[in-house]
Design an enzyme around this catalytic site. Structure first.
Site, PDB file in Angstrom:
ATOM      1  N   THR A 167      -0.784   6.727   0.405  1.00 29.11           N
ATOM      2  CA  THR A 167      -1.995   6.663  -0.417  1.00 29.11           C
ATOM      3  C   THR A 167      -2.210   8.028  -1.055  1.00 29.11           C
ATOM      4  O   THR A 167      -2.411   9.025  -0.348  1.00 29.11           O
ATOM      5  CB  THR A 167      -3.223   6.267   0.414  1.00 29.11           C
ATOM      6  OG1 THR A 167      -2.948   5.014   1.049  1.00 29.11           O
ATOM      7  CG2 THR A 167      -4.449   6.113  -0.478  1.00 29.11           C
ATOM      8  N   LYS A 218      -6.546   0.665  -3.801  1.00 29.51           N
ATOM      9  CA  LYS A 218      -6.499   1.150  -2.407  1.00 29.51           C
ATOM     10  C   LYS A 218      -7.656   2.122  -2.142  1.00 29.51           C
ATOM     11  O   LYS A 218      -8.316   2.052  -1.096  1.00 29.51           O
ATOM     12  CB  LYS A 218      -5.149   1.824  -2.160  1.00 29.51           C
ATOM     13  CG  LYS A 218      -5.035   2.598  -0.874  1.00 29.51           C
ATOM     14  CD  LYS A 218      -4.783   1.731   0.337  1.00 29.51           C
ATOM     15  CE  LYS A 218      -4.963   2.548   1.603  1.00 29.51           C
ATOM     16  NZ  LYS A 218      -4.309   2.089   2.762  1.00 29.51           N
ATOM     17  N   LYS A 266      -9.123  12.059   3.823  1.00 27.89           N
ATOM     18  CA  LYS A 266      -8.294  12.374   2.647  1.00 27.89           C
ATOM     19  C   LYS A 266      -8.543  11.348   1.532  1.00 27.89           C
ATOM     20  O   LYS A 266      -8.729  11.705   0.368  1.00 27.89           O
ATOM     21  CB  LYS A 266      -6.827  12.364   3.100  1.00 27.89           C
ATOM     22  CG  LYS A 266      -5.769  12.531   2.055  1.00 27.89           C
ATOM     23  CD  LYS A 266      -5.014  11.281   1.668  1.00 27.89           C
ATOM     24  CE  LYS A 266      -4.438  10.438   2.751  1.00 27.89           C
ATOM     25  NZ  LYS A 266      -3.685   9.275   2.304  1.00 27.89           N
TER      26      LYS A 266
HETATM   27  P1  NA7 Z   1       1.157   9.863   9.724  1.00 27.58           P
HETATM   28  O1  NA7 Z   1       1.376   9.129  11.012  1.00 27.58           O
HETATM   29  O2  NA7 Z   1       0.299  11.072   9.746  1.00 27.58           O
HETATM   30  O3  NA7 Z   1       2.590  10.243   9.141  1.00 27.58           O
HETATM   31  C1  NA7 Z   1       2.685  11.055   8.020  1.00 27.58           C
HETATM   32  C2  NA7 Z   1       4.124  11.227   7.608  1.00 27.58           C
HETATM   33  O4  NA7 Z   1       4.154  12.134   6.499  1.00 27.58           O
HETATM   34  C3  NA7 Z   1       5.015  11.823   8.696  1.00 27.58           C
HETATM   35  O5  NA7 Z   1       6.297  11.270   8.566  1.00 27.58           O
HETATM   36  C4  NA7 Z   1       4.999  13.299   8.316  1.00 27.58           C
HETATM   37  O6  NA7 Z   1       6.118  14.011   8.793  1.00 27.58           O
HETATM   38  C5  NA7 Z   1       5.061  13.203   6.812  1.00 27.58           C
HETATM   39  N1  NA7 Z   1       4.666  14.447   6.151  1.00 27.58           N
HETATM   40  C6  NA7 Z   1       3.451  15.052   6.158  1.00 27.58           C
HETATM   41  N2  NA7 Z   1       3.469  16.189   5.434  1.00 27.58           N
HETATM   42  C7  NA7 Z   1       4.732  16.327   4.966  1.00 27.58           C
HETATM   43  C8  NA7 Z   1       5.379  17.271   4.141  1.00 27.58           C
HETATM   44  N3  NA7 Z   1       4.722  18.334   3.647  1.00 27.58           N
HETATM   45  N4  NA7 Z   1       6.686  17.090   3.861  1.00 27.58           N
HETATM   46  C9  NA7 Z   1       7.341  16.029   4.346  1.00 27.58           C
HETATM   47  N5  NA7 Z   1       6.792  15.062   5.124  1.00 27.58           N
HETATM   48  C10 NA7 Z   1       5.493  15.213   5.418  1.00 27.58           C
HETATM   49  O7  NA7 Z   1       0.556   8.906   8.610  1.00 27.58           O
HETATM   50  P2  NA7 Z   1       0.653   7.305   8.491  1.00 27.58           P
HETATM   51  O8  NA7 Z   1       2.058   6.880   8.734  1.00 27.58           O
HETATM   52  O9  NA7 Z   1      -0.442   6.674   9.284  1.00 27.58           O
HETATM   53  O10 NA7 Z   1       0.246   7.109   6.969  1.00 27.58           O
HETATM   54  C11 NA7 Z   1       1.155   7.376   5.922  1.00 27.58           C
HETATM   55  C12 NA7 Z   1       0.498   7.075   4.590  1.00 27.58           C
HETATM   56  O11 NA7 Z   1       0.083   5.689   4.514  1.00 27.58           O
HETATM   57  C13 NA7 Z   1      -0.753   7.871   4.291  1.00 27.58           C
HETATM   58  O12 NA7 Z   1      -0.827   8.193   2.934  1.00 27.58           O
HETATM   59  C14 NA7 Z   1      -1.885   6.928   4.688  1.00 27.58           C
HETATM   60  O13 NA7 Z   1      -3.108   7.272   4.064  1.00 27.58           O
HETATM   61  C15 NA7 Z   1      -1.343   5.585   4.327  1.00 27.58           C
HETATM   62  P3  NA7 Z   1       6.100  14.703  10.277  1.00 27.58           P
HETATM   63  O14 NA7 Z   1       6.488  13.609  11.217  1.00 27.58           O
HETATM   64  O15 NA7 Z   1       4.672  15.190  10.497  1.00 27.58           O
HETATM   65  O16 NA7 Z   1       7.069  15.816  10.174  1.00 27.58           O
END
Ligand code: NA7
Length: 289
Positions: free
Chosen positions: A97, A172, A240
């Protein structure tokens, strides 16, 4: 032959989505910033990519589901970003999102490379992701949706084609505005009732009798009544989305007074929370006094 799928982001939502893609028999390449979170899917048959670009290079359809706009920009446009790896003719589906504005920017960058794009945020929470029953809200060309539907069908049951790029994110954010306010209003009402000495359960019973059953009353109310908030949709992500909706309101000249007030309440709870609770934990606002 099934198209090969890339998946970037293996958080609460991405990991169960990956499991369902594997179960449905799609060749799957995964990448996650924290590499250890990819292990389960790799053991189940996925290939581990070295970086987002590598995940994209193997994919006919690449799915991204990361936390927020900076995360999406990082995985797409950053060093070894996915956009550099996507082949012309492939498709990118972003289920994070983010702002409609960012969705349109990604669409333009994809267009310059001959890559198809859909903004396709989801609803259904971790429960929907695990059961493969997500609801997809889609912006972008209908032909692209038809093309990627077999892949999305492994993760969801319903697909709403809502308009051009950005329309999926717009709906959304509109939806999450409503959910955030509903849960905030429920918590506020429960705080008032209990402060007057009547058990919170009684309000829920009467509401269920008068309004019928709903996820608000059946799923979120019990969390508030028990004061336990295992994250299905984390409060930090709801906050967010509220901020993204407020920004959208500013861009379109729409004042959102109820949302502004609720965002301040959510922000205060987020600052005081040392765990990573579900957004129903907004009820903690009334516990501190
Ligand atoms: P989560 O469980 O907080 O997972 C977030 C994912 O995003 C996770 O794989 C993180 O990797 C990844 N992430 C966060 N910041 C970065 C950056 N800077 N670079 C690469 N990857 C990143 O969220 P959800 O799965 O509940 O939700 C995902 C989306 O769907 C979100 O927009 C919701 O609002 C709806 P990590 O494992 O922390 O290294």
């Amino acid at each position: 032959m099934k198209p090969s799928v890339g998946l970037i982001g293996l958080g609460l939502m991405g990991k169960p989505m990956g499991r369902n893609l594997l179960r449905a028999g799609f060749p799957l390449t995964v990448w996650n910033r924290t590499a250890s979170r990819a292990e389960e899917l790799v053991r189940a048959g996925a290939t581990r990519a070295a970086n987002p670009r590598d995940a994209a290079a193997h994919a006919d359809v690449l799915i991204t589901i990361v936390s927020d706009p900076p995360a999406l920009e990082e995985v797409l446009f950053g060093e070894n970003g996915a956009l550099g790896g996507l082949r012309p003719g492939s498709a990118l589906v972003d289920s994070s999102t983010v702002s409609p504005e960012l969705a349109r920017r990604v669409a333009r960058s994809c267009g310059e490379r001959g890559v198809e794009f859909l903004d396709a945020p989801v609803t259904g929470g971790t429960w929907g992701a695990e059961k493969g029953e997500l609801v997809f809200m889609i912006g972008g060309p209908g032909e692209t949706l038809e093309r990627v539907k077999p892949v999305l069908g492994a993760m969801g049951r319903r697909f709403f084609h809502l308009g051009p790029h950005g329309a999926g994110q717009t709906i959304k954010l509109g939806m999450n505005l409503l959910l955030a306010l509903q849960v905030d209003a429920l918590a506020e009402s429960l705080a008032l009732v209990t402060s007057a000495g009547v058990p919170a359960e009684r309000l829920i019973e009467v509401m269920q009798a008068s309004m019928g059953r709903s996820p608000l009353l059946d799923v979120k109310a019990p969390l508030i009544l028990h004061g336990e908030f295992p994250a299905s949709f984390p409060l930090r992500l709801m906050l967010k989305d509220m901020r993204l909706a407020l920004e959208m309101g500013r861009q379109h000249g729409v004042t959102l007074p109820t949302l502004s007030a609720a965002a301040a309440t959510y922000a205060e709870v987020q600052e005081g929370s040392h765990d990573d609770p579900d957004f129903a934990a907004v009820a903690r606002f009334w516990k501190k006094s």
